[in-house]
Design a protein around this motif. Structure first.
Motif, PDB file in Angstrom:
ATOM      1  N   LEU A 140       0.485  -0.970   0.346  1.00 55.36           N
ATOM      2  CA  LEU A 140       0.305   0.041   0.205  1.00 55.36           C
ATOM      3  C   LEU A 140       1.084   1.368   0.115  1.00 55.36           C
ATOM      4  CD1 LEU A 140      -2.667  -0.717   2.003  1.00 55.36           C
ATOM      5  CD2 LEU A 140      -3.283   0.524   0.722  1.00 55.36           C
ATOM      6  N   THR A 141       0.487   2.172  -1.165  1.00 59.32           N
ATOM      7  CA  THR A 141       1.375   3.720  -0.708  1.00 59.32           C
ATOM      8  C   THR A 141      -0.182   4.286  -0.825  1.00 59.32           C
ATOM      9  OG1 THR A 141       2.729   2.404  -2.488  1.00 59.32           O
ATOM     10  CG2 THR A 141       2.854   4.649  -2.530  1.00 59.32           C
ATOM     11  N   VAL A 142       0.399   5.632   0.284  1.00 59.61           N
ATOM     12  CA  VAL A 142       0.103   6.639   0.507  1.00 59.61           C
ATOM     13  C   VAL A 142       0.754   7.692   0.497  1.00 59.61           C
ATOM     14  CG1 VAL A 142      -1.173   7.790   1.955  1.00 59.61           C
ATOM     15  CG2 VAL A 142      -1.278   5.154   2.192  1.00 59.61           C
ATOM     16  N   ASP A 143       0.307   9.022  -0.419  1.00 60.18           N
ATOM     17  CA  ASP A 143       1.123   9.814  -0.535  1.00 60.18           C
ATOM     18  C   ASP A 143       0.086  11.340  -0.123  1.00 60.18           C
ATOM     19  OD1 ASP A 143       1.922  12.734  -1.400  1.00 60.18           O
ATOM     20  OD2 ASP A 143       2.454  11.521  -3.670  1.00 60.18           O
ATOM     21  N   PRO A 144       0.287  11.891   0.992  1.00 58.85           N
ATOM     22  CA  PRO A 144      -0.498  13.156   1.296  1.00 58.85           C
ATOM     23  C   PRO A 144      -0.679  13.677   0.696  1.00 58.85           C
ATOM     24  CG  PRO A 144       0.811  11.747   3.709  1.00 58.85           C
ATOM     25  CD  PRO A 144       1.363  11.334   1.732  1.00 58.85           C
ATOM     26  N   SER A 145       0.794  14.422  -0.130  1.00 53.11           N
ATOM     27  CA  SER A 145       0.462  15.434  -0.631  1.00 53.11           C
ATOM     28  C   SER A 145      -0.703  15.174  -1.925  1.00 53.11           C
ATOM     29  CB  SER A 145       2.341  15.926  -0.991  1.00 53.11           C
ATOM     30  OG  SER A 145       2.112  14.716  -1.994  1.00 53.11           O
ATOM     31  N   ALA A 146      -0.392  14.179  -2.498  1.00 49.20           N
ATOM     32  CA  ALA A 146      -2.117  14.172  -3.369  1.00 49.20           C
ATOM     33  C   ALA A 146      -3.424  13.711  -3.027  1.00 49.20           C
ATOM     34  CB  ALA A 146      -0.909  13.100  -4.678  1.00 49.20           C
ATOM     35  N   HIS A 147      -2.682  13.478  -1.592  1.00 47.93           N
ATOM     36  CA  HIS A 147      -4.787  12.572  -0.825  1.00 47.93           C
ATOM     37  C   HIS A 147      -4.788  11.196  -1.546  1.00 47.93           C
ATOM     38  CE1 HIS A 147      -4.466  16.969   0.263  1.00 47.93           C
ATOM     39  NE2 HIS A 147      -4.279  16.142   1.548  1.00 47.93           N
ATOM     40  N   ALA A 148      -3.932  10.463  -2.091  1.00 50.98           N
ATOM     41  CA  ALA A 148      -4.030   9.110  -2.947  1.00 50.98           C
ATOM     42  C   ALA A 148      -3.257   7.897  -2.401  1.00 50.98           C
ATOM     43  CB  ALA A 148      -3.380   9.698  -4.251  1.00 50.98           C
ATOM     44  N   LEU A 149      -4.108   7.074  -2.638  1.00 50.70           N
ATOM     45  CA  LEU A 149      -3.822   5.617  -1.622  1.00 50.70           C
ATOM     46  C   LEU A 149      -3.643   4.966  -3.168  1.00 50.70           C
ATOM     47  CD1 LEU A 149      -4.932   3.559   1.242  1.00 50.70           C
ATOM     48  CD2 LEU A 149      -4.979   2.600  -0.919  1.00 50.70           C
ATOM     49  N   ARG A 150      -3.104   4.348  -3.001  1.00 50.57           N
ATOM     50  CA  ARG A 150      -2.674   2.838  -4.541  1.00 50.57           C
ATOM     51  C   ARG A 150      -1.701   1.623  -3.288  1.00 50.57           C
ATOM     52  NH1 ARG A 150       1.269   4.502  -8.294  1.00 50.57           N
ATOM     53  NH2 ARG A 150      -0.544   5.683  -9.556  1.00 50.57           N
ATOM     54  N   LEU A 151      -3.122   0.110  -3.984  1.00 54.31           N
ATOM     55  CA  LEU A 151      -2.519  -0.850  -3.981  1.00 54.31           C
ATOM     56  C   LEU A 151      -2.245  -1.370  -4.528  1.00 54.31           C
ATOM     57  CD1 LEU A 151      -2.704  -3.110  -1.796  1.00 54.31           C
ATOM     58  CD2 LEU A 151      -5.240  -3.717  -2.345  1.00 54.31           C
ATOM     59  N   ALA A 152      -0.832  -2.124  -4.969  1.00 52.36           N
ATOM     60  CA  ALA A 152      -0.329  -2.992  -6.382  1.00 52.36           C
ATOM     61  C   ALA A 152       0.392  -4.681  -5.460  1.00 52.36           C
ATOM     62  CB  ALA A 152       0.801  -1.941  -6.461  1.00 52.36           C
ATOM     63  N   ALA A 153       0.747  -5.643  -6.603  1.00 54.13           N
ATOM     64  CA  ALA A 153       1.032  -6.739  -6.399  1.00 54.13           C
ATOM     65  C   ALA A 153       1.417  -7.062  -7.390  1.00 54.13           C
ATOM     66  CB  ALA A 153       0.118  -7.857  -5.736  1.00 54.13           C
ATOM     67  N   GLY A 154       3.094  -6.167  -7.541  1.00 51.00           N
ATOM     68  CA  GLY A 154       4.089  -6.387  -8.034  1.00 51.00           C
ATOM     69  C   GLY A 154       3.578  -5.101  -9.115  1.00 51.00           C
ATOM     70  N   PRO A 155       3.723  -5.390 -10.747  1.00 55.13           N
ATOM     71  CA  PRO A 155       3.481  -5.185 -11.678  1.00 55.13           C
ATOM     72  C   PRO A 155       1.396  -4.197 -11.519  1.00 55.13           C
ATOM     73  CG  PRO A 155       3.606  -6.837 -12.737  1.00 55.13           C
ATOM     74  CD  PRO A 155       4.325  -7.513 -11.489  1.00 55.13           C
ATOM     75  N   LEU A 156       0.666  -5.085 -10.901  1.00 58.52           N
ATOM     76  CA  LEU A 156      -0.533  -5.121 -11.253  1.00 58.52           C
ATOM     77  C   LEU A 156      -1.064  -4.084 -10.044  1.00 58.52           C
ATOM     78  CD1 LEU A 156      -3.521  -6.082 -12.748  1.00 58.52           C
ATOM     79  CD2 LEU A 156      -2.969  -8.115 -10.929  1.00 58.52           C
ATOM     80  N   ILE A 157      -1.816  -3.016 -10.364  1.00 60.24           N
ATOM     81  CA  ILE A 157      -2.257  -2.257  -9.309  1.00 60.24           C
ATOM     82  C   ILE A 157      -4.183  -2.780  -9.283  1.00 60.24           C
ATOM     83  CG2 ILE A 157      -3.561   0.193  -9.118  1.00 60.24           C
ATOM     84  CD1 ILE A 157      -1.528   1.455 -11.399  1.00 60.24           C
ATOM     85  N   ALA A 170      -6.267  -2.157  -6.686  1.00 57.47           N
ATOM     86  CA  ALA A 170      -7.212  -0.523  -5.769  1.00 57.47           C
ATOM     87  C   ALA A 170      -6.729   0.555  -6.211  1.00 57.47           C
ATOM     88  CB  ALA A 170      -7.416  -0.742  -5.100  1.00 57.47           C
ATOM     89  N   GLU A 171      -6.624   1.772  -6.441  1.00 62.42           N
ATOM     90  CA  GLU A 171      -6.630   3.418  -6.017  1.00 62.42           C
ATOM     91  C   GLU A 171      -7.723   4.085  -5.490  1.00 62.42           C
ATOM     92  OE1 GLU A 171      -5.912   4.050  -9.961  1.00 62.42           O
ATOM     93  OE2 GLU A 171      -3.030   4.964  -9.289  1.00 62.42           O
ATOM     94  N   ALA A 172      -7.724   4.729  -5.161  1.00 67.79           N
ATOM     95  CA  ALA A 172      -8.252   5.480  -4.157  1.00 67.79           C
ATOM     96  C   ALA A 172      -7.718   7.097  -3.351  1.00 67.79           C
ATOM     97  CB  ALA A 172      -9.462   4.485  -3.009  1.00 67.79           C
ATOM     98  N   PRO A 173      -8.886   8.414  -3.538  1.00 69.93           N
ATOM     99  CA  PRO A 173      -8.511   9.563  -3.064  1.00 69.93           C
ATOM    100  C   PRO A 173      -8.998   9.224  -1.823  1.00 69.93           C
ATOM    101  CG  PRO A 173     -10.855   9.784  -3.566  1.00 69.93           C
ATOM    102  CD  PRO A 173      -9.995   7.939  -4.152  1.00 69.93           C
ATOM    103  N   VAL A 174      -7.716   9.880  -0.631  1.00 71.05           N
ATOM    104  CA  VAL A 174      -7.890  10.128   0.710  1.00 71.05           C
ATOM    105  C   VAL A 174      -7.890  11.085   1.682  1.00 71.05           C
ATOM    106  CG1 VAL A 174      -6.898   7.431   0.913  1.00 71.05           C
ATOM    107  CG2 VAL A 174      -5.525   9.991   0.704  1.00 71.05           C
ATOM    108  N   GLY A 175      -9.260  11.219   2.996  1.00 70.75           N
ATOM    109  CA  GLY A 175      -7.670  12.424   3.916  1.00 70.75           C
ATOM    110  C   GLY A 175      -6.918  11.885   4.401  1.00 70.75           C
TER     111      GLY A 175
END
Length: 498
Positions: free
Chosen positions: A351-368, A370-375
Motif C-alpha cells: 500500500l502506498t499513501v501520498d499525503p501531498s496528493a491525497h492518494a492511496l494505491r494498492l499493488a501486487a508487483g506490476p498489477l494495480i 486498487a486506487e482511491a482518494p484519501v483524507g
C-alpha cells in the motif's frame, strides 16, 4: 455531531452519525440504512444488504431480491457473497401460501418459485414476427391495396438473389471453478449447435462465466446485462450462415497470468505474516481464514487460468494451488498448480499513501489492485514512514459510533479506515489516520492481507510504473471451499488516532 461550545451538549449527540451536510442519524434508527442510501451513498453494499435482510424477514421477496442484487453490484465487498447466497436461497425457496410473492411467479415441479423473464430483444422479435405474419395474411387474403403495400415493403421477385443478415444473439453459461478446459469446450460446442436449431438465422455467441456453482448444468441464459461480458473467461461464436465451425476463444491470457501472480502474492504475504506471528507457517491454508483476530485473509483467490481455488500438497498440474509449508522460499511455499508452476516470483502486496496528493494505491508487483482518494492528518499529523498491517476488522467500534466507518486496517496507533464524512476526503482534517469513503474501504479491505507493507511518503504516488489494473472478477473467491470469516469485533473498542 457538531454543536456550539457555548450551548449545552445534547445527550444523544455521541450516538449520531454525520451523513451529509446537516443530516445526522442514529445508527439504531430502523430507517438508518434507507437514509444512508438517500443522503450518503445510493450504492452502499452494506445498506442494500441490510435492507434486503429486513424485507426478507418481512416476507417481501421482491424488494429483498432487489436490494441483494444492488449489494452485488459492488465487488469486491464483504456483502457480495452473503447477497449472492441470499438470492440463490430466495430463488429456490418453496412456495408457501402464507409467504407473499409476486404476481406471475411460476411454481416448478420441484415446488420452487421462479419468475418468468422475457428479454427486450425477444419481445421485439415476437412483435416483428407477429406483424410480418399479419402482413403476409393480408397479402394472401386481403384486398389489392394491402397486397400492393406489402409488395412495396418487401420487393420479392423471381430469380433475385436473397442475402440473409444474421442477428447476433448473446447468451451466458456458468461453469464451476476448476471445471476442466476440455469439458468447457465440449459443453460450449454442444450448446452452440443446440441454440442454432432454435435460432436458425441468428449468429450465436455464448459467454462462459466461472462461478460458485457445484456442477455445470449446461443451461444457456440470454445475456441481459452488457457489463457481464467483462467477466467472461471464454467466448464461443457460431454462425452457420458463414461457417460450420464453432469458434471458442479463451480470453486475456496475459492478464490472467498477472492476476494469478497477484492472487499467489496475496496469500504469500499473509503466510509470512502468520509465520512471523506464530514462528512457523500454518499447517493448512484454512488457518489464514479464521474469524477476527486471526483473519489474515478475507478470501482465497482463484487461480485464474484454471478457474480453481482448490489447494493440493503436491504439484500435479490439475489446477488451483499448491501449498508446501516445508518450503523455505515464499514462491515455493504457495504457487499455481498449472504448467507455470513456481514461475511467478514473490512480490509482497504493498500500500502506498501520498499525503501531498491525497492518494492511496494498492499493488501486487506490476498489477494495480486498487486506487482511491484519501483524507489525511491536519498540521502534518500523518507520519511518513514504513508500516505494516497488523489488524483487519469490519465495522470497528470506537468511542463514538461510526467514527472508523465500515472497515479499518490497523498499524498500531495509526489506521487506514472508512468515514461517513465524505467532505473530509481530499482534505487534511484527521488526527493522523488515513480516511477513505466507506465504499472505497469496503472494496479495498478484502485485497489487503495481514503483513501488507504500507509506505507513507509525499510524492510516492508518482514513483512507480504499473502494467495493468485489476479486473476484480478474475480474483473471485470460491465460498464453497472456505466460508467467509467473521471479521467483526463487536465486543472490542478501538483507539486509533482518528
Amino acid at each position: 455531531m457538531r454543536h456550539n461550545r457555548d450551548r449545552y451538549k445534547p445527550p444523544a449527540a455521541d450516538n449520531l452519525v454525520h451523513l451529509h451536510k446537516n443530516v445526522y442519524v442514529n445508527r439504531s434508527d430502523p430507517n438508518y440504512h434507507e437514509k444512508v442510501l438517500r443522503y450518503l451513498d445510493p450504492h452502499s453494499p452494506e445498506a442494500h444488504y441490510r435492507l434486503g435482510q429486513q424485507f426478507e424477514h418481512a416476507g417481501d421477496t421482491g424488494k429483498a431480491l432487489f436490494h441483494y442484487k444492488e449489494a452485488m453490484k459492488t465487488h469486491p465487498s464483504p456483502y457480495y457473497y452473503p447477497a449472492y447466497t441470499a438470492i440463490r436461497r430466495l430463488d429456490t425457496q418453496p412456495l408457501n401460501p402464507s409467504t407473499p410473492h409476486h404476481a406471475g411467479d411460476i411454481a416448478s415441479s420441484s415446488g420452487t418459485r421462479t419468475r418468468p423473464f422475457i428479454p427486450l430483444f425477444l419481445k421485439t422479435l415476437i412483435i416483428v414476427l407477429l406483424l410480418l405474419n399479419f402482413l403476409l395474411l393480408a397479402a394472401l387474403y386481403g384486398p389489392g391495396s394491402v397486397s400492393k403495400a406489402v409488395s412495396v415493403v418487401i420487393p420479392w421477385s423471381i430469380g433475385k438473389e436473397v442475402t440473409y443478415e444474421s442477428v447476433e444473439t448473446p447468451f451466458i453459461m456458468h461453469f464451476p471453478y476448476g471445471f476442466p478446459r476440455e469439458q468447457v469446450e465440449k459443453a460450449l460446442h454442444t450448446k452452440a449447435l443446440q441454440l442454432s436449431e432454435t435460432y436458425p438465422t441468428h449468429a450465436i455467441r455464448i459467454y462462459g462465466m466461472a462461478s460458485p456453482v457445484t456442477v455445470a448444468d449446461n443451461k444457456a441464459m440470454p445475456l441481459t446485462d452488457e457489463t457481464t461480458k467483462s467477466k467472461a473467461f471464454v467466448v464461443a461464436d457460431y454462425n452457420p450462415a458463414i461457417d460450420t465451425a464453432v469458434k471458442i476463444r479463451f480470453l486475456n491470457t496475459e492478464l490472467q497470468q498477472l492476476h494469478t501472480a497477484a492472487g499467489a502474492n496475496l496469500v504469500r504475504t499473509a503466510l509470512l505474516a502468520y509465520q512471523e506471528d506464530h514462528g512457523s507457517p500454518p499447517a493448512s491454508i484454512g488457518l489464514l481464514l479464521k474469524d477476527y483476530p486471526n483473519n489474515y485473509l478475507s478470501f482465497l483467490p482463484i487461480e485464474t487460468e484454471s478457474g480453481s481455488a482448490n489447494v493440493r500438497t503436491v504439484f500435479d498440474r490439475s489446477g488451483g494451488w499448491v501449498y508446501d509449508p516445508t518450503a523455505e522460499e515464499p514462491s515455493a511455499m504457495f504457487y499455481p498448480n498449472t504448467i507455470k508452476g513456481t514461475a511467478f516470483p514473490y512480490v509482497p502486496v504493498k500500500l502506498t499513501v501520498d499525503p501531498s496528493a491525497h492518494a492511496l494505491r494498492l499493488a501486487a508487483g506490476p498489477l494495480i489492485l486498487a486506487e482511491a482518494p484519501v483524507g489525511v492528518g491536519r498540521d502534518n499529523l500523518t507520519p511518513e514512514g514504513r508500516f505494516f498491517i497488523s489488524e483487519r476488522v469490519l465495522d470497528p467500534q470506537g468511542i463514538h459510533p461510526g467514527v472508523y466507518g465500515a472497515a479499518a486496517l490497523g498499524m498500531g496507533q495509526l489506521a487506514i479506515h472508512g468515514t461517513f464524512d465524505k467532505e473530509s476526503i481530499g482534505q487534511n482534517q484527521s488526527l493522523g489516520c488515513i480516511r477513505l469513503t466507506n465504499s472505497d474501504i469496503t472494496a479495498i479491505y478484502p485485497l489487503v492481507p495481514k503483513g501488507t507493507e504500507v509506505e507513507i511518503a509525499n510524492g510516492a504516488a508518482a514513483d512507480a510504473a504499473f502494467t495493468a489494473t485489476l479486473t476484480p472478477e478474475l480474483l473471485l473467491p470460491d465460498p464453497s471451499l472456505f466460508p467467509p470469516p467473521d471479521e467483526t469485533a463487536p465486543s472490542r473498542q478501538f483507539h486509533w488516532l482518528g
